[in-house]
Design an enzyme around this catalytic site. Structure first.
Site, PDB file in Angstrom:
ATOM      1  N   HIS A   1      55.226  32.690  44.960  1.00  0.00           N
ATOM      2  CA  HIS A   1      53.974  32.099  44.492  1.00  0.00           C
ATOM      3  C   HIS A   1      53.956  31.999  42.970  1.00  0.00           C
ATOM      4  O   HIS A   1      54.633  32.762  42.271  1.00  0.00           O
ATOM      5  CB  HIS A   1      52.790  32.911  44.994  1.00  0.00           C
ATOM      6  CG  HIS A   1      52.565  32.774  46.465  1.00  0.00           C
ATOM      7  ND1 HIS A   1      51.518  33.392  47.105  1.00  0.00           N
ATOM      8  CD2 HIS A   1      53.229  32.071  47.416  1.00  0.00           C
ATOM      9  CE1 HIS A   1      51.549  33.089  48.395  1.00  0.00           C
ATOM     10  NE2 HIS A   1      52.593  32.287  48.606  1.00  0.00           N
TER      11      HIS A   1
ATOM     12  N   GLU B   1      51.785  32.875  40.787  1.00  0.00           N
ATOM     13  CA  GLU B   1      51.337  34.084  40.102  1.00  0.00           C
ATOM     14  C   GLU B   1      52.481  35.088  39.952  1.00  0.00           C
ATOM     15  O   GLU B   1      52.678  35.683  38.885  1.00  0.00           O
ATOM     16  CB  GLU B   1      50.189  34.754  40.887  1.00  0.00           C
ATOM     17  CG  GLU B   1      49.020  33.858  41.187  1.00  0.00           C
ATOM     18  CD  GLU B   1      49.117  33.162  42.547  1.00  0.00           C
ATOM     19  OE1 GLU B   1      50.136  32.486  42.820  1.00  0.00           O
ATOM     20  OE2 GLU B   1      48.170  33.276  43.327  1.00  0.00           O
TER      21      GLU B   1
ATOM     22  N   CYS C   1      46.484  35.119  46.751  1.00  0.00           N
ATOM     23  CA  CYS C   1      46.505  35.791  48.046  1.00  0.00           C
ATOM     24  C   CYS C   1      46.587  37.313  47.830  1.00  0.00           C
ATOM     25  O   CYS C   1      46.694  37.779  46.695  1.00  0.00           O
ATOM     26  CB  CYS C   1      47.710  35.305  48.859  1.00  0.00           C
ATOM     27  SG  CYS C   1      49.304  35.878  48.202  1.00  0.00           S
TER      28      CYS C   1
ATOM     29  N   CYS D   1      49.903  38.486  46.000  1.00  0.00           N
ATOM     30  CA  CYS D   1      49.844  38.233  44.558  1.00  0.00           C
ATOM     31  C   CYS D   1      48.803  39.117  43.886  1.00  0.00           C
ATOM     32  O   CYS D   1      49.023  39.606  42.776  1.00  0.00           O
ATOM     33  CB  CYS D   1      49.553  36.757  44.287  1.00  0.00           C
ATOM     34  SG  CYS D   1      50.945  35.681  44.726  1.00  0.00           S
TER      35      CYS D   1
END
Length: 168
Positions: free
Chosen positions: A80, A82, A108, A111
């Site tokens: 992801h 992040e 999410c 993360c």
């Protein structure tokens, strides 16, 4: 001529949106920017680890297996945005303690755990993501969370068009 100067949250979110254009996920483009003292220290977008073929090259395993969005994150070759932004800061020895994360989409739970452990104190996002555990973890960590309106991207469109109309 109309003059437009975005506020800081809009400015950094616009940069996160530009980072998202580098994403290689076939399902969703996500961008992230980590900022400390109003200075960008790292950016990230969703895609496979360095040196590994991207989903855009080899296909999406999650799509092939019929896995719905938001489920079974471990069955994905991509990281992801992040996580990639945090990893990029770590790779160059830059502390994220006390920083702000600007992300096009709400983080999410995976993360969010990394964000908390990285010492990031504030998250700013535009598009919500349905993950109750992520919300709970951010609340328990007393993290400041701010959702911007999608209008921020319309502001970006106006600002870029005004910029392109300029003459040197």
């Amino acid at each position: 001529m109309t003059y437009f100067r975005p506020d800081w949250d809009s400015y950094f979110m616009m940069i996160a949106a530009v980072a998202a254009t580098r994403g290689t996920c076939l399902r969703r483009k996500v961008g992230a920017v980590i900022v400390k003292d109003l200075q960008i220290i790292s950016t990230g977008y969703n895609g496979a680890p360095k040196g590994v073929p991207h989903c855009s090259e080899v296909g999406c395993l999650r799509e092939q297996l019929g896995i719905p969005s938001g489920e079974r994150h471990e069955i994905c070759r991509g990281s992801h945005a992040e996580i990639n932004a945090i990893a990029q800061a770590a790779a160059v020895g830059t502390s994220t303690d006390g920083a702000v994360l600007y992300c096009t989409h709400e983080p999410c739970s995976f993360c969010t755990k990394a964000i908390i452990n990285a010492g990031i104190k504030r998250i700013v996002f535009v598009y919500p993501y349905p993950d109750a555990l992520a919300v709970q973890l951010r609340s328990e960590a007393s993290m400041e969370v701010c959702q911007l309106s999608e209008d921020v991207f319309q502001e970006m469109d106006v600002a870029l068009k005004a910029f392109l109309r300029q003459r040197a």
